[in-house]
Design a protein around this motif. Sequence first.
Motif, short mmCIF file in Angstrom:
data_model
loop_
_atom_site.label_atom_id
_atom_site.label_comp_id
_atom_site.label_asym_id
_atom_site.label_seq_id
_atom_site.Cartn_x
_atom_site.Cartn_y
_atom_site.Cartn_z
N CYS A 97 -8.15 0.72 -21.87
CA CYS A 97 -7.29 1.74 -22.23
C CYS A 97 -8.22 3.15 -22.33
N ASP A 148 -6.45 6.84 -29.66
CA ASP A 148 -5.31 6.22 -30.25
C ASP A 148 -5.74 5.69 -31.43
N GLY A 171 -2.99 7.68 -23.43
CA GLY A 171 -2.43 6.34 -23.15
C GLY A 171 -2.38 6.28 -21.40
N TYR A 177 0.11 4.80 -25.27
CA TYR A 177 -0.40 5.29 -26.62
C TYR A 177 0.19 4.59 -27.55
N ARG A 178 -0.25 3.88 -28.79
CA ARG A 178 0.40 3.41 -29.87
C ARG A 178 0.44 4.06 -30.99
#
Length: 1423
Positions: A97, A148, A171, A177-178
């Motif tokens: 990530c 993130d 992301g 991207y969460r």
Amino acid sequence: MPLLLITPRTPEPGAWRRSAGVNGSGSSSRARVFTAFVSRSDSACHRRLLLCEASGSSAGERGQSGGQKAPLWLTADMESAVVLLVVLLIPSVCSVCPDKEPGLQPWIPGHSEKHHVTIGYGQKVLLMASATVHSIQILNGGKLVVADSNRPILLRTRSILIGKDGELHIGSWDCPYRGNVTISLFGRLDSGEEEHSYFGRKFIGVGTGGTLEIHGRPKLAWTFLNATLRPGGGHHRSFLLQRSWGSRGIMALVIDPDGRGVLQAHRFDTYRSKNESRRLAEFVGRVEAGLILAMLVNDEASKNLEESAREGLSELGSRHVQSLGFRHSWTFIVKKGDPSSAVEDHSPYEGTRALSEAQSVAVFQSRSGERFRVTASSQWLQEVEWSDWFDRDDEGGSGDWEKLHDLHRTHPDRLCSTPLDIQAQTHDGVPSNQTGDVIHKIDKNYGFVCLNRDQPHGLCHNYRVRFLCGKRVRPQAFMSIDILSGDSILELADKPVGWEAGDRVVVASSDFSMFQAEEFTLLPCPTCSGHQVKVKGKARFVHLGEPVDGVDMRAEVGLLTRNVLIRGEMEPGCYSQDACRFFPFDTFGGHLKVERAFRAVHLSGVELQHMGQQSMGHYPVHFHMNGDVDERGGYHPPTSVSQLSIHHSFSRCITIHGSNGLQVKDVVGYDTLGHCFFTEDGPEERNTFRHCLGLLVRAGTLLPSDRDGRMCRDITEGAFPGYVANPRQDCSASSTFWIANPNNNLIDCAAAGSQEAGFWFIFHHVPTGPSEGLYPPGQSEHTPMGRFINNRAHSNYRAGMILDHGVKTTPANSRDKRPPLSLTGARYGPHQDADPSKPRVPALIHHFIAYKNQDHGAWLRGGDVWLDDCQFADNGIGLTLASGGTFPDDDGSHQLVQNSLFVGESGNRGTCDSDNGAWGPGGVDHSSRTLPRGVDFPIRGMQIYDGPINVHNCTFRNYVALDGRHTSAFGFRLNNSWQSCPNNNVSSISFDHVTMTSRVFFGEPGPWFSEMHMDGDKTTIFHDVDGSVSEYPGAFLVKEDNWLLRHPDCVDVPDWRAAICSGHYAQVYIQIRNPANLNMLMVRNEYPDRLLTLEGALGKKKHYQQFQPVVSLAKGYTVHWDQVAPAEVTVWLINFNKNDWISLGICYPPGTTFTIISDVHDRLSKQTHKTGVFFRTNQSEKLERSRPSRGYYYWEEETSLLFLKVKAHSSREKFAFCSVKGCERIKITAVIPDKSPPSNCMSRAYPRHSKLPVVDVPMPKKKSNSMLSEHFLEVRLESYTTRFFHIKEDFSFTEVSGRKFYQLEDGIQVTVIDGHNGSVVGSRGFSTSLLQGVPAQLEKYIDGLKDRSIVLMTSKGHLGTRGGWTKVLERLGVNKSIKLKDKLALVGFKGLFRPDWVRLELDSDRAKIHQVVPFPVVPKMKL
């Protein structure tokens, strides 16, 4: 490990981005390598990672963990090599990530609007928290990554500039991207801040060498409703049970008290067995307290219902179970443990003919506060049926008496004793309340009575009656659970992957008005199925969720919310003087722009709100002059934007300018100003819009094509002084998809509401703006179309799709004062390699759906446009195919629509709303509905304009004309000055719920049609190749009063204002100069009293004029003028095959001299070469000897007519207008004496050149209609006198479908046809003496005919024009003031309405009618 830093410049989706370093402890270096890739990634990546770790562990490690030994062949060196290989391959399998990449420095800049930030020279920073800065520059190897985080991050800045070797990451493809991050761009237009020379202000800019990677959580972008959402509809049925015979006994449900559905369902047949009663008692005892128990009886349940079961139910709170008897209806609902909550109903059985019902309804509230309703119904249901029709009495005597007592005595086995309802109608099917009779009594228990004394005309109609009777009862059990809410459930076609409570969605309009789109907020819904979501509030309008009449009209549902948000910060109101003229709100939003030679740009899962500015070049997403952005330009993977939600923006959605190969997928564009998906200058090619949705596209100010009428008049920048705008021609084109080059792909896209058009293909003759010079003049007009598949357009004002027009590419000047980029004319003719000298390439449009567009479903102009498997419904006009060019520059075309469906007025009735415009009756059932344009607008399915077109294997459904609205399946362009082509071919047409009268309409003077005086209005024609429209295979349909095309055997179709004819037809294009403001009068020698006046296709101020009549070949014509003849006349041959000819006599003043040549005009080179000279001859027969190189003309001084034989000498390709050698022409140059009078030679030309009408091509035989429920009946009536010297003889006959009835004696012959089935009822004569002496006999005969009878009448001999018998004509539809003559032919009708086909012909010598009558005869509802 440095090998890990060797990465492709732009990794592919699914591949790693950039990762290095090792973390972790307590394991070998190789194990630590793999740990670096764990972090956060999807489950598939984790599974692949386990495989990687297994491959990378040492033999010893494997032995320690699982007791396995390394393979004997794997040496230590080989193992090291494998480890190295795995390390190199891991990036292609599992990626880090972006925010977990080693070497990133935490960054928390704080909040200061004056803080200018530069990230460069290898700096790599990780934004950890919300921040406010003035601006950010990322360049020279700098990188900004957003962490993130579980906490939302808000980054406020005036601008972000990503320069050379700069990178911004939020992301990645593999690691979306969460969290929730917002980039908020602030700043006012009047702030005085210095703007960037390229990007302007309030922007995210990607410069040369810059990288922008933003990837939010994947979510479903948009889908369709799968069930209709209705206004106020907030209740949702979560469970339904229905039973009848075969499910006897007590039915019991156990229901979750939180409304999550049915936990248990059982049936106990306590009629059959006492064991079932005991099982019921045990079941009731086992149900846990607090659960809801719902019970009911179906059929019978009392016979073996024991006391133990009854007592158990009584303890729950039942008061009626103890008295439950044979076939009693019973329902019971209770929350166990709370007898006070019990709701119960009970009803005894009343026998096989009586209704009984018990129903209980209880409302419960779950712990979450949601209310739900449980309904239980147990009943004996009686179904009903209508009896046969009865007619015991007639209208004789005192009237018509149809008493129930008398009918029951006569028909005891066919009529019930206690009817539920009664109906009465005439034998023609007219209900009693529509006949105009005064009804004395109509009562289900008494019967029907009509008294003659009550009628103004003294006689009732003859009526029949029927009664509604009940059948034997049957059991019906019903149980349901309904969620009660002020909110709504949306049934979706796809699973709403990623949608969450709090997200916003928009539901598109499924009506004419785009403003019926509605926004909703998602709510938690634990009871929703996988395809359902719950939204706050209720709909204001109907949003369809199902196909209607075979057309998919489901409303789109678009997601607006994303976890990555880029927005512009806005002021509460408008403050910019220029914009405030048109908008009450701030339009200075943010924007994102990508410069040429960027390194990489990929956007996915991003929401863009309040983006775009009402200034050029500042749009929500803008790819500016980037050239090729796919593999051709060295971008791997290709540049793409996907899963974007762009809404409430102030200038467009996605702009592609001078860029090729961009992938645009799953993008929702909602509520924007100006074109939404926009290709700008013309050179943009190979871009793909896939599964994109655009809706609520309003007018903007930027370009003339963006502007509405007011903006068009008020904004004159770039115009020449004195410019007066014509908004409909110059502007007014705001569209959802604006495609400036046909070589782009649109697949699975939806244009769900624009102020003008859904899809608009526009043409730049040369590229404009910065793209100038990127292709040669005219290339875009010849470029083949990309893929256009499975797209849809609805709720647009002008059209669902337009393929037409160009933009003005020259500066304004005194001759053309319009500003640049105003709309102008253009003609599309696609050819291979965009080369007009190469073969034509059709533009293919597959499975296009267009519905509820106010004006057009589609208007398509092109040399070759082919539509297949398309659907058009509820549009003002379904489809118009216009020819690809202006003759003679057009090379002919092959336009085709096949395998398609046209629906006039569907079951989608819409919602009455002021924005929708018209509301009135329509459709097959004449119900109230929204209507296009106006309540009387003539709705058409296929509009024939110029042609040639081909319509093949298409179905037309629900076209129903009203008295006051000329709806038709086939129609013609209104107020048309242009040509109509005889090669408009129609074949294999099917009709469904389209009456014969509504199949075709040629137009008539009146509203919308104006005076029908323009050339195209008068010359309309099409070819019914197989007779599927007219029932005459191979026939041509022509306007009823066009005697250039008619012959004696043509059959009139009064309802269509048309005639069915046969013949060989072509066109002549007559071009005149000096003067050009003339009207041309053309006469066929066989019909000298039926001239056709043509005004010309061009305005009277043009320097030349053109006339394009369709003519019958091998016939003679004369041409006359309303002023002095023109000095120059050029006759072009259109659609003439080799050796086709006509004879032409043109009127000139006496003393005129001529120079006449023949030549051929080459369309491509626009060069003309002379082929021959015409010489004067004094022998008219010598005209037949004309050759291509030497022709003859004949000047007839007595009539002042110049005669030529106009003949084609070369062959023609199938779809071409002209011959293979070019357009054959005859050019006449005349020297006309001064002060000559108007050149009208009619009085001298005829009868000198009159000819007897001859049928050159026999009429086709009418198709058999025995299997058709609707058909035409051909009738022919003639009454005439023949003379042979002094001998005079009268003849008269009537012919019905080939069967002749000759009139033997002087007087009147009456032939009667049944208006229901077309059969001849009888034919009877009434002599002249009888008409004068006892006229009442004819009157009584007519009075005795059934309503809806067609009455054909002819006369023979000297017809008395006075007397009582003439009153009969009025009852048959004839105007009262008509003055009779000796010869009469009448097609009349006895009934309560007057059909359009009623017709009377009168003459002293010959009266003739040859026409068709539609069957069955049905009235048109009045508008």
